[in-house]
Design a protein around this motif. Structure first.
Motif, PDB file in Angstrom:
ATOM      1  N   THR A  28      13.202   9.084   1.928  1.00  7.82           N
ATOM      2  CA  THR A  28      12.487  10.711   1.889  1.00  7.82           C
ATOM      3  C   THR A  28      11.468  10.550   2.317  1.00  7.82           C
ATOM      4  O   THR A  28      10.931   9.642   2.678  1.00  7.82           O
ATOM      5  N   LEU A  29      10.605  11.200   2.295  1.00  8.16           N
ATOM      6  CA  LEU A  29       9.371  12.009   2.623  1.00  8.16           C
ATOM      7  C   LEU A  29       8.393  11.200   1.559  1.00  8.16           C
ATOM      8  O   LEU A  29       6.579  10.823   1.530  1.00  8.16           O
ATOM      9  N   LEU A  30       8.180  10.725   0.315  1.00 11.81           N
ATOM     10  CA  LEU A  30       8.329  10.442  -0.936  1.00 11.81           C
ATOM     11  C   LEU A  30       8.036   8.604  -0.314  1.00 11.81           C
ATOM     12  O   LEU A  30       7.392   8.259  -1.783  1.00 11.81           O
ATOM     13  N   GLY A  31       8.494   8.526   0.492  1.00 13.97           N
ATOM     14  CA  GLY A  31       8.656   6.798   0.866  1.00 13.97           C
ATOM     15  C   GLY A  31       6.904   6.219   0.002  1.00 13.97           C
ATOM     16  O   GLY A  31       6.753   4.815  -0.208  1.00 13.97           O
ATOM     17  N   ALA A  32       6.110   6.385   0.744  1.00 15.05           N
ATOM     18  CA  ALA A  32       4.391   6.416   0.827  1.00 15.05           C
ATOM     19  C   ALA A  32       4.336   6.224  -0.848  1.00 15.05           C
ATOM     20  O   ALA A  32       3.087   5.372  -1.086  1.00 15.05           O
ATOM     21  N   VAL A  33       4.765   7.615  -1.618  1.00 16.91           N
ATOM     22  CA  VAL A  33       4.276   7.030  -2.895  1.00 16.91           C
ATOM     23  C   VAL A  33       5.050   5.732  -3.478  1.00 16.91           C
ATOM     24  O   VAL A  33       4.542   5.270  -4.575  1.00 16.91           O
ATOM     25  N   ALA A  34       6.823   5.772  -3.598  1.00 22.75           N
ATOM     26  CA  ALA A  34       7.728   5.432  -4.642  1.00 22.75           C
ATOM     27  C   ALA A  34       7.356   3.902  -3.904  1.00 22.75           C
ATOM     28  O   ALA A  34       7.759   3.082  -4.981  1.00 22.75           O
ATOM     29  N   VAL A  35       7.104   3.326  -2.603  1.00 21.39           N
ATOM     30  CA  VAL A  35       7.394   2.061  -2.559  1.00 21.39           C
ATOM     31  C   VAL A  35       5.944   1.275  -3.573  1.00 21.39           C
ATOM     32  O   VAL A  35       5.684   0.089  -3.851  1.00 21.39           O
ATOM     33  N   PHE A  36       5.237   1.717  -3.907  1.00 25.05           N
ATOM     34  CA  PHE A  36       3.627   0.812  -5.079  1.00 25.05           C
ATOM     35  C   PHE A  36       4.672   1.107  -6.512  1.00 25.05           C
ATOM     36  O   PHE A  36       4.453   0.657  -7.442  1.00 25.05           O
ATOM     37  N   LEU A  37       6.357   1.802  -6.594  1.00 24.49           N
ATOM     38  CA  LEU A  37       7.164   2.306  -7.758  1.00 24.49           C
ATOM     39  C   LEU A  37       7.850   1.163  -8.195  1.00 24.49           C
ATOM     40  O   LEU A  37       8.558   0.722  -9.459  1.00 24.49           O
ATOM     41  N   VAL A  38       8.506   0.447  -6.495  1.00 26.19           N
ATOM     42  CA  VAL A  38       9.223  -0.566  -6.686  1.00 26.19           C
ATOM     43  C   VAL A  38       9.055  -1.821  -7.047  1.00 26.19           C
ATOM     44  O   VAL A  38       9.483  -1.507  -8.391  1.00 26.19           O
TER      45      VAL A  38
END
Length: 302
Positions: A28-38
């Protein structure tokens, strides 16, 4: 609920959350934010679980990531999990934020090196060809010679860029862990206010050695490993002294009660490049002649 059952439920819940975040990162396009949450589920788990348990949890996540995404991204997922686990264990053992952030940055840096090596030797990616293709994007206001020189400097400065990017990634993860940890009643230690930061004075010796080496031997070392190594040391020390200068300015603002200056100074640092150079010089003087101590003494005397 028995302790082992509770840990099993918590681990399953965190693994599921991490897999959802990994899916968002990949598809998804949220990857740039989600990567910091993993890394966060593993960070929070590691604060209350043993190292051996975290090894199995990270491996399980890597395997599940392989099923959900692909082998290459599964390695990426495993490295993020390891980063979170290492930071969580550092929080638990040290009880302070800085060792955890440094540990996380170290894992990120090693991950970058590992991924680059895998791309070169495993996937046979030719970065030389990619750099040649970059010549097509030369700005019209730059000559070819200027552009080639800028590319050469950028290539030499890659290691320091990787180090600073690793610390930025780790700091962002730390900030998110602080926010989420409060809500989950798993408090994460806070960093000291920037105004209280102070780096070792010994860094001044390394800085002046690097400066003199570049000025005196820069021409003879052109294109060598030593030129690249010294340049990267200088770039990283420039960043350190800029932080030291910012810390001094915020300390001075705190002493004099200039609360409105703090956000203005931080914003201007990212907008006006010359300010970074000024702060770097202030940081050097602060460490060299103890400006902070002199200012504090003067204010107390009135």
């Amino acid at each position: 609920m028995p302790s082992k059952t509770k840990q099993l439920v918590e681990s399953s819940l965190m693994l599921g959350t991490a897999l959802v975040l990994l899916f968002l990162t990949k598809y998804t396009l949220l990857g740039a934010v989600a990567v910091f949450l993993v890394p966060l589920p593993f960070l929070l788990l590691a604060m209350s679980m043993t190292a051996s348990s975290m090894v199995w949890i990270c491996l399980a996540f890597g395997f599940l990531g392989w099923i959900v995404t692909d082998p290459f991204f599964a390695i990426y997922a495993l490295l993020l999990a390891i980063m979170g686990a290492v930071m969580g264990m550092a929080y638990r053992k040290r009880g302070t934020a800085l060792p955890a952030i440094a540990s996380g940055a170290g894992i990120v840096f090693l991950s970058i090196i590992f991924m680059l090596a895998f791309m070169v030797y495993g996937l046979h990616v030719d970065f030389g060809a990619l750099m040649k293709q970059a010549a097509q994007f030369k700005p019209s206001f730059m000559s070819q010679e200027q552009y080639d020189e800028a590319i050469a400097v950028a290539k030499m400065g890659l290691p320091s860029s990787f180090v600073m990017a690793s610390f930025m990634f780790s700091i962002i993860v730390h900030g998110l862990a602080r926010l989420i940890g409060k809500r989950l009643r798993k408090p994460v230690p806070a960093l000291k206010p920037i105004r209280e930061w102070s780096f070792p004075r010994s860094l001044l010796y390394y800085y002046f050695i690097a400066m003199i080496s570049l000025l005196v031997f820069g021409g003879s070392m052109e294109g060598t490993f030593w030129k690249s190594a010294i340049l990267n040391v200088k770039i990283m020390l420039d960043a350190v002294f800029t932080l030291q200068g910012l810390s001094f300015c915020l300390f001075a603002a705190y002493l004099y009660g200039w609360k409105r200056l703090t956000p203005v100074l931080v914003v201007c640092l990212f907008i006006f490049q010359p300010l970074a150079t000024i702060l770097c010089l202030v940081g050097i003087f602060d460490l060299g002649i103890r400006l902070r101590d002199k200012l504090e003494t003067r204010v107390k005397r009135g």
